[in-house]
Design a protein around this motif. Structure first.
Motif, PDB file in Angstrom:
ATOM      1  N   MET B 264      -8.151  -7.319   3.333  1.00  0.00           N
ATOM      2  CA  MET B 264      -7.617  -8.677   3.721  1.00  0.00           C
ATOM      3  C   MET B 264      -7.012  -8.489   5.225  1.00  0.00           C
ATOM      4  SD  MET B 264      -4.679 -10.754   1.703  1.00  0.00           S
ATOM      5  CE  MET B 264      -3.706  -9.235   1.737  1.00  0.00           C
ATOM      6  N   THR B 265      -6.056  -7.225   5.381  1.00  0.00           N
ATOM      7  CA  THR B 265      -5.447  -6.908   7.006  1.00  0.00           C
ATOM      8  C   THR B 265      -5.816  -5.667   7.168  1.00  0.00           C
ATOM      9  OG1 THR B 265      -3.376  -6.242   5.868  1.00  0.00           O
ATOM     10  CG2 THR B 265      -3.712  -8.578   6.015  1.00  0.00           C
ATOM     11  N   ARG B 266      -5.110  -5.237   8.344  1.00  0.00           N
ATOM     12  CA  ARG B 266      -5.501  -3.828   8.852  1.00  0.00           C
ATOM     13  C   ARG B 266      -4.226  -3.122   8.556  1.00  0.00           C
ATOM     14  NH1 ARG B 266      -7.948  -7.318  11.832  1.00  0.00           N
ATOM     15  NH2 ARG B 266      -9.824  -7.008  12.925  1.00  0.00           N
ATOM     16  N   TRP B 267      -3.427  -3.534   7.242  1.00  0.00           N
ATOM     17  CA  TRP B 267      -2.297  -2.861   6.839  1.00  0.00           C
ATOM     18  C   TRP B 267      -2.905  -2.333   5.552  1.00  0.00           C
ATOM     19  CZ3 TRP B 267       2.935  -5.314   5.984  1.00  0.00           C
ATOM     20  CH2 TRP B 267       4.004  -4.254   5.350  1.00  0.00           C
ATOM     21  N   PRO B 268      -3.426  -1.048   5.323  1.00  0.00           N
ATOM     22  CA  PRO B 268      -3.516  -0.529   3.878  1.00  0.00           C
ATOM     23  C   PRO B 268      -2.764  -0.862   2.797  1.00  0.00           C
ATOM     24  CG  PRO B 268      -4.476   0.641   5.565  1.00  0.00           C
ATOM     25  CD  PRO B 268      -3.520   0.064   6.221  1.00  0.00           C
ATOM     26  N   LEU B 269      -1.486  -0.674   3.256  1.00  0.00           N
ATOM     27  CA  LEU B 269      -0.547  -0.567   2.099  1.00  0.00           C
ATOM     28  C   LEU B 269      -0.091  -1.988   1.659  1.00  0.00           C
ATOM     29  CD1 LEU B 269       1.759   0.892   0.500  1.00  0.00           C
ATOM     30  CD2 LEU B 269       3.538   0.161   2.295  1.00  0.00           C
ATOM     31  N   LEU B 270      -0.195  -3.214   2.444  1.00  0.00           N
ATOM     32  CA  LEU B 270      -0.228  -4.386   2.101  1.00  0.00           C
ATOM     33  C   LEU B 270      -1.352  -4.666   1.094  1.00  0.00           C
ATOM     34  CD1 LEU B 270       1.391  -7.096   2.122  1.00  0.00           C
ATOM     35  CD2 LEU B 270       0.103  -7.544   4.100  1.00  0.00           C
ATOM     36  N   THR B 273      -1.198  -3.032  -2.054  1.00  0.00           N
ATOM     37  CA  THR B 273       0.139  -3.620  -3.163  1.00  0.00           C
ATOM     38  C   THR B 273      -0.440  -5.108  -3.736  1.00  0.00           C
ATOM     39  OG1 THR B 273       1.718  -2.681  -1.244  1.00  0.00           O
ATOM     40  CG2 THR B 273       2.487  -4.389  -2.988  1.00  0.00           C
ATOM     41  N   VAL B 274      -1.173  -5.709  -2.905  1.00  0.00           N
ATOM     42  CA  VAL B 274      -1.638  -7.178  -3.364  1.00  0.00           C
ATOM     43  C   VAL B 274      -2.833  -6.871  -4.514  1.00  0.00           C
ATOM     44  CG1 VAL B 274      -2.788  -9.016  -2.807  1.00  0.00           C
ATOM     45  CG2 VAL B 274      -1.113  -8.369  -1.334  1.00  0.00           C
ATOM     46  N   PHE B 329     -12.072 -12.605   5.949  1.00  0.00           N
ATOM     47  CA  PHE B 329     -11.587 -11.478   6.298  1.00  0.00           C
ATOM     48  C   PHE B 329     -12.348 -10.341   6.862  1.00  0.00           C
ATOM     49  CE2 PHE B 329      -7.861 -13.084   4.277  1.00  0.00           C
ATOM     50  CZ  PHE B 329      -7.866 -13.210   2.836  1.00  0.00           C
ATOM     51  N   ILE B 339      -9.778   1.405  12.686  1.00  0.00           N
ATOM     52  CA  ILE B 339      -8.755   2.464  12.490  1.00  0.00           C
ATOM     53  C   ILE B 339      -9.161   3.752  13.287  1.00  0.00           C
ATOM     54  CG2 ILE B 339      -8.274   4.089  10.713  1.00  0.00           C
ATOM     55  CD1 ILE B 339      -8.393   1.652   8.717  1.00  0.00           C
TER      56      ILE B 339
END
Lengths: 565, 343
Positions: B264-270, B273-274, B329, B339
């Motif tokens: 969804m985003t370029r923030w793997p943690l977010l 989490t989702v 996305f 990355i």
């Protein structure tokens, strides 16, 4: 790097605001059920918000780690291996500071917030109680009491001053219309007796001598007799009491008010022989007839004090019945006479002056089992030292009042209205509070409960659990924060610039994840401590828990370093 | 040149197969590991909550307890492991759709297998019913929401000389000579007071420390309810078996919709989490679709032949919508390239 620290600070501030807003929302949802008055509404809301937000500090710290290490600190800040070392040091520093702050919160600020909440609820209950008492006192012609009730409202909630003025006006107008002064009004003239309780035999003997010198025979006899009762070796006290009595009899023979002296003498005899209730009513009657007699006023007060050791006045119980206290309290004790005695209180109310119970059931079970030996019920009871006084006296009418009603069996002679307790009022109130919510108690009270297993019984486990929960909380914070930092670094954002709006809108989701994560770590810690409690005493559990937490922190730290490398 | 092209193609196929096998193996091992950890925590909590020094010694039921706990936790472990595997698929060196498909097939098979076989696994070393029923102690007070009880003597599950302080419906005090704790239903029945007290609602005693926190408890109950709902479908013979597999497939397809969140985003943690939250929420609360109130809605909308599959259809629809949403996305390959550029 300084810029990175500033950004982390901003993230922390954002986290505090976010979680505080959530806490405020929850508080606004909870408060209507309490039906608080005026300013007390917002006092409770702010106090509850503060308590919740402070309790969420571990989740706030985890969320700060996730956001700082995952988003705010970019790879350009780190500048190679030195930057990574700096990052790890910063994470450890933040975690330790947060843990220290959490300890301060737990020890000082959260109890203060809880206390403010409880005060708001208690003040509301008090105001409602005083409003009701004001109406009752007005109806029964007790105008000074009604005025006191109104003034008390003003003390408890100053913003209700308009209402207080209205209530005072109502009392003045009602009194002006009343035909005679209320019974309690006359109580204002009674000389408040300085309790001799706690005075030594020598001190009482000195008071008796002083009274003898000024010709106050009754006082001299009373204190001389009390001094001798306290210390039978004090023969001079006995002689003084006898001499004073002789003077009383001589005066009785000489004085025109023989009947008054006879009645005073009868009352004094009843008082010195321990028949304090009989003495009270005698002096009460005398006071009605001779309100200016100093002796009568003094001994009325003395007998009233003596009565309070074995009974109480029902107007005190009625005045206090509406006050907030601990509900549904059960206390169990073993004694020589009974295998178990179980006391169930509908409500237990503690005040600086005295502790009262509203709605008492007492049951005695003996060794042989089967049906209980006795079961009694009493509408009110007063906790006096280490006993429960069940007899409530009407201030004027000996035939009125309340007492224990025996539904089954009976207790020994002399102990039918006075139940011995194996603990004092303070410990009983601690146990009562622990049966409610243990987080209301401070650590010292919890330890006192833990150290008294025979008295605390089933409450001891609740107290132990609460002690362990408070001990584990800072360690849970440290472990969760270090692990969160490790996870955040591994999953850090790969945005060359700021994240887009879409990603920023999803930021509360890691917040929820932080709460769950802390809850999970805390639960694992609690289960571990609970298992240790089965096998070890508290001291052993604490020592073992500290060692295990140390190991877990080291593992979390190694995980962080491994990830960062 | 043809030879080089063929060699390159063979290398690609070999790498694909390796990736698939590696993904599969990692998923299974991860599931077993998570199942063991969750089972250990749950087992420890159950042991502590039901500990009674006067009962059988721990050694007699520790093995069955662990087996029982792990088998009950395995379903949650599967969803947890699938979520983690899904997010890792985005971060691998080269995204391979085949690995994702095989992962999903294995996941679905294991979920269905877990629902069917978990009771049989527990029969290998059955935990005696009532072995861990919470204890009512003598000489003390046990507090329930409806009443407090004092017990003078206890002999196993028989309580003697009981004093009952009822709070509902009215306050009363009652003396009962004998009360029996039913360790199978974990209840305490007092006929004279028309009360049935649940041992799982005890508010005092050592068991309280092991009560799960609110959110974790809600998830655990949701998973248990969902598993129970799925297993109940097998009670109708072969037709029930088919219905179970349709329901499991639909559930796993809905969870597969989390793939969109994984890139969804370029923030793997977010993203993780989702994905994790969604992958646990769907099986944790999908039993709501079988609630009688919801079934009434189906009855008003669908025909009688379609109604038994309405819940499954809803889940498939949700999964399909989420997967379609994923096209807006960035693709996993694009994220992976960016990355590498940044790092």
């Amino acid at each position: 790097m300084k810029g990175a620290i500033v950004r982390i600070g901003l993230v922390f501030a954002f986290a505090v605001i976010l979680f505080s807003l959530i806490s405020l929302s929850i508080s606004m949802l909870e408060v209507p059920a309490l039906d608080l008055l005026g300013d007390l509404y917002w006092n409770w809301v702010w106090a509850n918000t503060a308590e919740r937000a402070m309790g969420l500090l571990p989740a706030i710290t985890v969320f700060t780690m996730l956001m700082s290490v995952g988003v705010v600190i970019s790879p350009f800040d780190l500048k190679g291996a030195l930057g990574l070392i700096w990052l790890v040091k910063l994470i450890i520093a933040i975690t330790l500071i947060a843990a220290a702050v959490h300890v301060v919160f737990s020890l000082a600020l959260m109890p203060a917030a809880r206390s403010a909440k409880n005060d708001a609820v208690a003040a509301t209950a008090l105001v409602r109680h005083y409003r009701a008492r004001h109406s009752v006192n007005l109806g029964e012609g007790r105008f000074p009491a009604a005025r006191r009730n109104a003034s008390a409202i003003g003390v408890v909630v100053p913003s209700l001053d308009e209402e207080v003025r209205t209530m005072l006006r109502a009392a003045d107008e009602a009194e002006a219309d009343a035909a005679e002064r209320a019974i309690f009004d006359s109580e204002q003239d009674v000389v408040p007796a300085r309790r001799a309780a706690g005075q030594t035999a020598t001190q009482r003997y000195e008071r008796a001598r002083t009274a003898m010198e000024r010709g106050d025979w009754f006082t001299a006899h009373l204190y001389g007799r009390q001094a001798f009762d306290l210390d039978p070796r004090l023969a001079s006290a006995r002689e003084l009491a006898d001499e004073a009595w002789n003077e009383i009899e001589r005066a009785a023979r000489e004085d025109d008010r023989t009947e008054l002296f006879e009645r005073k003498r009868g009352g004094l005899r009843a008082l010195t022989e321990g028949r304090s209730i009989e003495a009270y009513y005698l002096f009460r009657e005398l006071h009605e007839e001779h309100p200016d007699d100093q002796d009568v006023r003094r001994y009325l007060a003395e007998s009233r004090n003596a009565v309070s050791d074995i009974a109480f006045f029902i107007e005190e119980g009625e005045e206090l019945a509406g006050l907030p206290g601990e509900s549904d309290v059960v206390y169990v004790q073993e004694s020589e006479d009974y295998r178990f005695e179980i006391f169930q209180f509908d409500r237990l109310i503690g005040s600086p002056a005295a502790s009262y119970a509203v709605g008492l059931n007492a049951i005695g079970v003996d060794e042989d089992g089967g049906a209980p030996i006795y079961h009694l019920r009493a509408p009110f009871a007063r906790v006096v030292d280490r006993s429960l006084a069940l007899r409530g006296l009407h201030p004027d009418r000996p035939d009125s009042g309340t007492d224990a009603e025996y539904l089954r069996g009976s207790r020994p002679e002399g102990l039918q209205s006075l139940l011995p307790l194996q603990t004092g009022a303070r410990q009983l109130l601690r146990i009562a509070r622990a049966q409610g919510e243990t987080n209301q108690l401070n650590a010292a009270d919890l330890l006192r409960i833990y150290d008294d297993p025979a008295v605390a019984r089933f409450v001891r486990e609740s107290a132990t659990q609460e002690l362990l929960r408070r001990l584990l909380a800072p360690f849970t914070l440290v472990i969760a924060a270090l692990l969160a930092a490790a996870v955040a670094y591994t999953g850090r954002s790969r945005y060359a610039d700021r994240p887009p709006l879409f990603a920023l809108l999803l930021i509360p989701i890691p917040g929820l994840a932080a709460v769950l994560f802390v809850e999970l770590i805390g639960y694992v810690n609690t289960v571990l401590a609970g298992l240790l409690l089965i096998a070890l005493p508290l001291a052993g559990v604490v020592a073992t828990v500290l060692i295990v937490q140390g190991v877990l922190i080291v593992l979390a730290l190694l995980t962080l370093v491994h990830r960062v490398r | 040149m043809l030879h080089c092209s063929l060699l390159s193609r063979c290398d690609s196929i070999r790498n694909d197969v390796k990736a698939v096998l590696w993904t599969l193996a990692a998923f299974v091992l991860r599931s077993l590991w998570y199942g063991a950890v969750l089972g250990l925590i749950a087992g420890a909590a159950r042991y502590g909550a039901g500990y009674d020094p006067e009962r059988v010694s721990a050694a007699q039921f520790l093995g069955p307890l662990l087996l029982d706990s792990v088998s009950r936790a395995f379903l949650a472990a599967l969803f947890l492991s699938f979520a983690v595997s899904l997010t890792r698929l985005v971060l691998v060196a080269k995204f391979r759709p085949l690995a994702g498909a095989v992962l999903w097939i294995a996941f679905t098979a294991l979920v269905g297998g877990s629902v069917l076989l978990a009771p049989r696994v527990r029969e290998i070393a059955p935990l005696r019913s009532g072995a861990l029923a919470p204890v009512v102690r003598s000489g003390g007070v046990t507090r329930f929401p409806e009443a407090d009880i004092f017990v003078a003597d206890r002999d196993g599950y028989e309580l003697r000389d009981v004093v009952l302080f009822s709070r509902t419906p009215t306050r009363s005090v009652e003396f009962v000579d004998e009360v029996f704790v039913d360790p199978f239903s974990r209840t305490l029945e007092i006929p004279s007071a028309d009360l049935i007290l649940s041992m799982d609602e005890v508010r005092t005693g050592p068991s309280v420390i092991f009560h799960a926190p609110a959110l974790i408890g809600a998830f655990a109950e949701g998973f248990a309810a969902g598993e129970s709902e799925l297993r109940s479908m097998t009670e109708n013979g072969r037709a029930g078996g088919a219905r179970l597999w349709i329901a499991v497939t639909a559930l796993c397809f809905a969870v597969a919709g989390a793939w969109s969140f994984a890139h969804m985003t370029r923030w793997p943690l977010l993203n993780s989490t989702v994905v994790l939250g969604y992958s646990l929420a769907v099986p944790g609360f999908h039993w709501v679709l079988y609630d009688p109130d919801v079934v009434r809605v189906y009855e008003s909308v669908f025909s009688a032949q379609v109604q038994p599959f309405a819940a499954a259809a809803t889940l498939i629809l949700v999964g399909a919508l989420l997967l379609l949403t994923g096209v807006v996305f960035p693709s996993p390959m694009k994220i992976r390239r960016e990355i590498e550029d940044i790092e």
